[in-house]
Design a protein around this motif. Structure first.
Motif, PDB file in Angstrom:
ATOM      1  N   TYR A 210      -6.404  -6.903  -2.444  1.00 36.18           N
ATOM      2  CA  TYR A 210      -7.822  -7.150  -2.181  1.00 36.18           C
ATOM      3  C   TYR A 210      -8.056  -8.628  -1.879  1.00 36.18           C
ATOM      4  O   TYR A 210      -8.827  -8.975  -0.968  1.00 36.18           O
ATOM      5  CB  TYR A 210      -8.674  -6.731  -3.380  1.00 36.18           C
ATOM      6  CG  TYR A 210      -8.648  -5.252  -3.663  1.00 36.18           C
ATOM      7  CD1 TYR A 210      -8.435  -4.334  -2.643  1.00 36.18           C
ATOM      8  CD2 TYR A 210      -8.840  -4.765  -4.955  1.00 36.18           C
ATOM      9  CE1 TYR A 210      -8.401  -2.968  -2.904  1.00 36.18           C
ATOM     10  CE2 TYR A 210      -8.809  -3.403  -5.221  1.00 36.18           C
ATOM     11  CZ  TYR A 210      -8.593  -2.509  -4.202  1.00 36.18           C
ATOM     12  OH  TYR A 210      -8.556  -1.164  -4.464  1.00 36.18           O
ATOM     13  N   ALA A 211      -7.387  -9.502  -2.620  1.00 33.48           N
ATOM     14  CA  ALA A 211      -7.534 -10.946  -2.393  1.00 33.48           C
ATOM     15  C   ALA A 211      -6.981 -11.336  -1.026  1.00 33.48           C
ATOM     16  O   ALA A 211      -7.601 -12.117  -0.291  1.00 33.48           O
ATOM     17  CB  ALA A 211      -6.823 -11.721  -3.501  1.00 33.48           C
TER      18      ALA A 211
ATOM     19  N   THR B 115       0.300   0.094 -10.026  1.00 30.95           N
ATOM     20  CA  THR B 115      -1.062  -0.319  -9.662  1.00 30.95           C
ATOM     21  C   THR B 115      -1.241  -1.829  -9.604  1.00 30.95           C
ATOM     22  O   THR B 115      -2.303  -2.300  -9.214  1.00 30.95           O
ATOM     23  CB  THR B 115      -2.074   0.256 -10.672  1.00 30.95           C
ATOM     24  OG1 THR B 115      -1.732  -0.214 -11.988  1.00 30.95           O
ATOM     25  CG2 THR B 115      -2.045   1.776 -10.663  1.00 30.95           C
ATOM     26  N   TRP B 116      -0.227  -2.581  -9.982  1.00 35.53           N
ATOM     27  CA  TRP B 116      -0.382  -4.030 -10.064  1.00 35.53           C
ATOM     28  C   TRP B 116      -0.686  -4.675  -8.726  1.00 35.53           C
ATOM     29  O   TRP B 116      -1.235  -5.778  -8.644  1.00 35.53           O
ATOM     30  CB  TRP B 116       0.887  -4.660 -10.641  1.00 35.53           C
ATOM     31  CG  TRP B 116       2.129  -4.419  -9.829  1.00 35.53           C
ATOM     32  CD1 TRP B 116       3.041  -3.433 -10.018  1.00 35.53           C
ATOM     33  CD2 TRP B 116       2.587  -5.168  -8.701  1.00 35.53           C
ATOM     34  NE1 TRP B 116       4.046  -3.505  -9.085  1.00 35.53           N
ATOM     35  CE2 TRP B 116       3.791  -4.561  -8.265  1.00 35.53           C
ATOM     36  CE3 TRP B 116       2.114  -6.295  -8.024  1.00 35.53           C
ATOM     37  CZ2 TRP B 116       4.509  -5.041  -7.178  1.00 35.53           C
ATOM     38  CZ3 TRP B 116       2.834  -6.767  -6.929  1.00 35.53           C
ATOM     39  CH2 TRP B 116       4.017  -6.142  -6.536  1.00 35.53           C
ATOM     40  N   TRP B 117      -0.345  -4.004  -7.626  1.00 39.43           N
ATOM     41  CA  TRP B 117      -0.510  -4.580  -6.295  1.00 39.43           C
ATOM     42  C   TRP B 117      -1.952  -4.537  -5.807  1.00 39.43           C
ATOM     43  O   TRP B 117      -2.311  -5.199  -4.830  1.00 39.43           O
ATOM     44  CB  TRP B 117       0.362  -3.834  -5.284  1.00 39.43           C
ATOM     45  CG  TRP B 117       0.073  -2.354  -5.248  1.00 39.43           C
ATOM     46  CD1 TRP B 117       0.643  -1.391  -6.008  1.00 39.43           C
ATOM     47  CD2 TRP B 117      -0.896  -1.686  -4.440  1.00 39.43           C
ATOM     48  NE1 TRP B 117       0.104  -0.166  -5.728  1.00 39.43           N
ATOM     49  CE2 TRP B 117      -0.847  -0.314  -4.770  1.00 39.43           C
ATOM     50  CE3 TRP B 117      -1.795  -2.117  -3.468  1.00 39.43           C
ATOM     51  CZ2 TRP B 117      -1.670   0.625  -4.176  1.00 39.43           C
ATOM     52  CZ3 TRP B 117      -2.619  -1.168  -2.866  1.00 39.43           C
ATOM     53  CH2 TRP B 117      -2.551   0.186  -3.217  1.00 39.43           C
ATOM     54  N   ARG B 118      -2.846  -3.784  -6.467  1.00 38.36           N
ATOM     55  CA  ARG B 118      -4.196  -3.563  -5.938  1.00 38.36           C
ATOM     56  C   ARG B 118      -5.015  -4.858  -5.863  1.00 38.36           C
ATOM     57  O   ARG B 118      -5.617  -5.166  -4.833  1.00 38.36           O
ATOM     58  CB  ARG B 118      -4.927  -2.525  -6.780  1.00 38.36           C
ATOM     59  CG  ARG B 118      -4.320  -1.132  -6.690  1.00 38.36           C
ATOM     60  CD  ARG B 118      -5.127  -0.123  -7.493  1.00 38.36           C
ATOM     61  NE  ARG B 118      -4.502   1.183  -7.496  1.00 38.36           N
ATOM     62  CZ  ARG B 118      -4.646   2.088  -6.540  1.00 38.36           C
ATOM     63  NH1 ARG B 118      -5.410   1.792  -5.490  1.00 38.36           N
ATOM     64  NH2 ARG B 118      -4.045   3.260  -6.613  1.00 38.36           N
ATOM     65  N   LYS B 119      -5.064  -5.611  -6.962  1.00 39.92           N
ATOM     66  CA  LYS B 119      -5.858  -6.842  -6.958  1.00 39.92           C
ATOM     67  C   LYS B 119      -5.329  -7.865  -5.959  1.00 39.92           C
ATOM     68  O   LYS B 119      -6.115  -8.459  -5.203  1.00 39.92           O
ATOM     69  CB  LYS B 119      -5.922  -7.425  -8.370  1.00 39.92           C
ATOM     70  CG  LYS B 119      -6.759  -6.585  -9.334  1.00 39.92           C
ATOM     71  CD  LYS B 119      -6.842  -7.225 -10.703  1.00 39.92           C
ATOM     72  CE  LYS B 119      -7.697  -6.376 -11.643  1.00 39.92           C
ATOM     73  NZ  LYS B 119      -7.770  -6.971 -13.011  1.00 39.92           N
ATOM     74  N   PRO B 120      -4.007  -8.112  -5.917  1.00 37.43           N
ATOM     75  CA  PRO B 120      -3.504  -9.038  -4.885  1.00 37.43           C
ATOM     76  C   PRO B 120      -3.841  -8.605  -3.466  1.00 37.43           C
ATOM     77  O   PRO B 120      -4.167  -9.443  -2.621  1.00 37.43           O
ATOM     78  CB  PRO B 120      -1.994  -9.027  -5.135  1.00 37.43           C
ATOM     79  CG  PRO B 120      -1.835  -8.678  -6.570  1.00 37.43           C
ATOM     80  CD  PRO B 120      -2.938  -7.716  -6.853  1.00 37.43           C
TER      81      PRO B 120
ATOM     82  N   SER C 101       3.793 -13.300  -0.547  1.00 32.57           N
ATOM     83  CA  SER C 101       3.448 -11.898  -0.806  1.00 32.57           C
ATOM     84  C   SER C 101       4.367 -10.964  -0.044  1.00 32.57           C
ATOM     85  O   SER C 101       4.792  -9.923  -0.550  1.00 32.57           O
ATOM     86  CB  SER C 101       1.993 -11.638  -0.408  1.00 32.57           C
ATOM     87  OG  SER C 101       1.105 -12.477  -1.111  1.00 32.57           O
TER      88      SER C 101
ATOM     89  N   SER D 147       0.821  -1.207   0.000  1.00 34.78           N
ATOM     90  CA  SER D 147       0.000   0.000   0.000  1.00 34.78           C
ATOM     91  C   SER D 147       0.857   1.260   0.000  1.00 34.78           C
ATOM     92  O   SER D 147       0.621   2.186  -0.789  1.00 34.78           O
ATOM     93  CB  SER D 147      -0.928  -0.010   1.222  1.00 34.78           C
ATOM     94  OG  SER D 147      -1.734   1.139   1.247  1.00 34.78           O
TER      95      SER D 147
END
Length: 362
Positions: free
Chosen positions: A110-111, A103-108, A156, A94
């Motif tokens: 959220y999961a 921005t690639w980190w946003r979906k991971p 992660s 974050s």
């Protein structure tokens, strides 16, 4: 019900940890009311995630009231295994994801958040149901899923650490003239606190003894306070477009790495650099970067970097030698000036930047 001394210690240390977590979250939220409130997402990119992570420790409350229950102790061990890599990973993603403008980190993230929340709620509900629920098939499946998630969170976390290590290498002396333009010291601080937090949490979880859990929770409470103190001050002073310029310059450097500068061309570039930095006093710009200097000189960033490294000792050292010389001159002409005034007048962000640069220059 009468509890043993170790059980009372576990209850007390869990209460301390939960209370500290809530206080840390509230203080972080309260920081929205400071002078940086209008720019919270810029100066404190992780503040929402930070608050969620620490408030989520409330799920450990059953341990405070039921320290002798097997389910409560298992809840604590499971959440320690999951929470540490999860918290460290999402906080790093974050904060530094936004700073690095990716921005690639946003979906991971959220999961990770969804799975962690579901596991925490299941464990909380099961613990509050009278009786021992964490046994038999449910116990095996729940902890199997928990172990798999812990490994995913750990991976992660490693990816997050890799991101900030690469950031440390990329945004180094080659790009920034002031030590705190990119939050290098804060990055190193986050790195070591995160690793220590993970080691402590997993050691407690695998050990499982009540005294180890109590001692570990006390240490984690201290780490939470240390993390809050480190996170309260803004650690971002360079505009995003400058960071993007530094990132985009890498492609340019790779495309031109086979070029060879003639001695005459090097002299021309050297003259342009000296004119911009020394004659025009470009070093007084406290946020001067290699990319900005190159633009001001009207020259290619890679060529400027080559000449600086070959003839002037590198960008950071050259700019800060100029600043130190100016600081000496300013102090001589203003004998009543304190360190803060001298530092600001010479192109440093603050007194600490002045000291850090002087230490680096030797």
């Amino acid at each position: 019900m009468t509890y043993t001394f170790p059980e009372m210690m576990l209850s007390a240390m869990t209460a301390v940890y939960v209370a500290v977590s809530v206080v840390v979250a509230v203080v972080r939220w309260g920081h929205r009311c400071t002078a940086y409130a209008k720019h919270m997402d810029y100066y404190f990119p992780d503040w929402k995630t930070f608050i969620y992570c620490f408030m989520s420790n409330i799920v450990l409350c059953p341990v405070i009231f039921l320290p002798a229950e097997t389910d409560a102790v298992l809840l604590l061990r499971m959440m320690l295994m999951l929470a540490s890599p999860f918290h460290c990973a999402v906080l790093i993603f974050s904060y530094f994801g936004r700073i690095l403008n990716v921005t690639w980190w946003r979906k991971p993230i959220y999961a990770l958040t969804a799975t962690y929340t579901v596991m925490a709620l299941i464990a909380l509900v099961v613990t509050l149901i009278p009786g021992t629920q964490m046994q038999g098939d449910f116990f095996r499946w729940f902890f199997l899923v928990g172990d798999l998630l812990a490994m995913i969170y750990l991976i992660s976390f490693v990816l997050a650490l890799n991101m900030i290590i690469r950031a440390l290498q990329r945004f180094s002396d080659e790009n920034y003239s002031n030590p705190d333009d990119f939050p290098k010291q804060y990055t190193e601080f986050i790195l070591w606190v995160s690793v220590l937090h993970l080691i402590m949490s997993w050691s407690m979880a695998f050990n499982g003894r009540i005294w180890a859990l109590s001692f570990g929770l006390f240490i984690l409470s201290i780490l939470a306070v240390v993390l809050l103190i480190g996170a309260l001050n803004p650690h971002r002073t360079v505009e995003v477009d400058q960071l993007e310029a530094a990132l985009n310059a890498e492609k340019e450097e790779k495309a031109m790495e086979t070029d060879i500068l003639s001695p005459e061309r090097k002299e021309e570039i050297l003259l342009a650099i000296r004119q911009q930095v020394e004659e025009k006093e470009g070093f007084l710009d406290s946020h001067l970067t290699l990319s900005k200097l190159s633009r001001d000189c009207g020259l290619n960033r890679t060529y400027v970097s080559w000449v600086l490294n070959e003839r002037l000792g590198g960008f950071f050292f050259y700019i800060n030698r100029c600043r130190m010389a100016h600081a000496d001159s300013y102090k001589a002409s203003h004998p009543q000036a304190d360190v803060d005034e001298v530092a600001l007048a010479s192109g440093f962000n603050n007194r600490q930047s002045f000291y850090n640069a002087r230490k680096r220059l030797g």
